[in-house]
Write a protein that holds these residues in place. Structure first.
Motif, PDB file in Angstrom:
ATOM      1  N   GLY A  75      13.966 -44.886  60.016  1.00  0.00           N
ATOM      2  CA  GLY A  75      14.437 -45.422  58.750  1.00  0.00           C
ATOM      3  C   GLY A  75      13.553 -44.978  57.603  1.00  0.00           C
ATOM      4  O   GLY A  75      12.409 -44.556  57.804  1.00  0.00           O
ATOM      5  N   GLY A  76      14.075 -45.058  56.378  1.00  0.00           N
ATOM      6  CA  GLY A  76      13.300 -44.692  55.193  1.00  0.00           C
ATOM      7  C   GLY A  76      12.188 -45.693  54.916  1.00  0.00           C
ATOM      8  O   GLY A  76      12.301 -46.875  55.245  1.00  0.00           O
ATOM      9  N   GLY A  77      11.112 -45.213  54.310  1.00  0.00           N
ATOM     10  CA  GLY A  77       9.985 -46.084  53.970  1.00  0.00           C
ATOM     11  C   GLY A  77      10.218 -46.825  52.666  1.00  0.00           C
ATOM     12  O   GLY A  77      10.883 -46.327  51.757  1.00  0.00           O
ATOM     13  N   GLY A  78       9.669 -48.019  52.571  1.00  0.00           N
ATOM     14  CA  GLY A  78       9.792 -48.816  51.349  1.00  0.00           C
ATOM     15  C   GLY A  78       8.856 -48.332  50.264  1.00  0.00           C
ATOM     16  O   GLY A  78       7.775 -47.805  50.533  1.00  0.00           O
ATOM     17  N   GLY A  79       9.273 -48.498  49.003  1.00  0.00           N
ATOM     18  CA  GLY A  79       8.444 -48.112  47.862  1.00  0.00           C
ATOM     19  C   GLY A  79       7.309 -49.099  47.635  1.00  0.00           C
ATOM     20  O   GLY A  79       7.442 -50.303  47.876  1.00  0.00           O
ATOM     21  N   ALA A  80       6.162 -48.578  47.160  1.00  0.00           N
ATOM     22  CA  ALA A  80       4.966 -49.399  46.937  1.00  0.00           C
ATOM     23  C   ALA A  80       4.881 -49.859  45.484  1.00  0.00           C
ATOM     24  O   ALA A  80       5.601 -49.368  44.608  1.00  0.00           O
ATOM     25  N   SER A  81       3.956 -50.786  45.239  1.00  0.00           N
ATOM     26  CA  SER A  81       3.644 -51.227  43.879  1.00  0.00           C
ATOM     27  C   SER A  81       2.173 -50.920  43.611  1.00  0.00           C
ATOM     28  O   SER A  81       1.539 -50.179  44.360  1.00  0.00           O
ATOM     29  N   VAL A  82       1.617 -51.513  42.570  1.00  0.00           N
ATOM     30  CA  VAL A  82       0.213 -51.252  42.231  1.00  0.00           C
ATOM     31  C   VAL A  82      -0.717 -51.676  43.367  1.00  0.00           C
ATOM     32  O   VAL A  82      -1.594 -50.919  43.779  1.00  0.00           O
TER      33      VAL A  82
END
Length: 197
Positions: A75-82
């Motif tokens: 599956g695709g990876g989740g986007g990160a934040s700061v």
């Protein structure tokens, strides 16, 4: 197991051929003929091949001569934040015996995209990757769920339909930036791989 013989003029001689058990049946991998001075491969020779898809959707055709396939779905990876990483996509792996009746059949796949990173709370989750097929060995649905966005806690995606299913096994979640105002990384795209032998 049946055998193929040829008459030499004075006796029956076993024709050389290689059969391989693929989990369901003995499959002839090579057939040879006598040229008068040596044996020559005339049919059934198969060279292993791997196809990997990193975006979109489509179909994979079972190559003639294949005896098995190992399928990996990430599956695709989740986007990160700061300050928070995105979750990694799930990974499903399964090896399936291929019968001659499967040669030419189509297996459909979808590759999940990676989630978008963000400097705020608007990062997005990774996409679902799937493979669906009906073969002589059965009907299969494999799935690697996308990793969650950092804004949703960054949890790892689950997987199903494989003989091995690993939560977060794709190891492709976005990494945090660590610097206010700078977005975290996007998650890595999912993948679907077919390894034919």
């Amino acid at each position: 197991m049946s055998r193929a013989n040829r008459w030499t003029g004075s006796a029956w001689q076993l024709l050389p051929g290689v059969k391989q058990w693929n989990g369901a049946a003995n499959v002839l991998r090579q057939m040879k003929r006598w040229t008068g001075s040596a044996w020559e491969v005339v049919a059934g020779s198969f060279s292993p091949v791997t196809h990997t898809y990193t975006s979109g959707s489509g179909s994979e055709t079972v190559p003639p001569g294949a005896a098995s396939v190992t399928i990996t779905v990430d599956g695709g990876g989740g986007g990160a934040s700061v300050g928070t990483a995105g979750g990694a996509g799930g990974r499903a792996i399964r090896t399936i015996a291929i019968a001659p009746s499967d040669w030419g059949a189509s297996l459909s796949y979808v590759v999940g995209a990676g989630g978008a990173g963000s400097s705020s709370s608007s990062s997005t989750s990774g996409g679902l990757s799937t493979v669906d097929m009906t073969l002589a060995a059965g009907t299969f649905h494999m799935a690697g769920n996308g990793g969650l966005a950092a804004s949703l806690g960054g949890g790892n995606g689950a997987a199903s339909g494989g003989t091995t299913n690993t939560t977060g096994g794709a190891a492709n979640g976005g990494q945090p930036s660590g610097t206010p105002g700078i977005p975290g990384d996007n998650g890595g795209h999912g993948t679907v791989q077919f390894a034919w032998t």
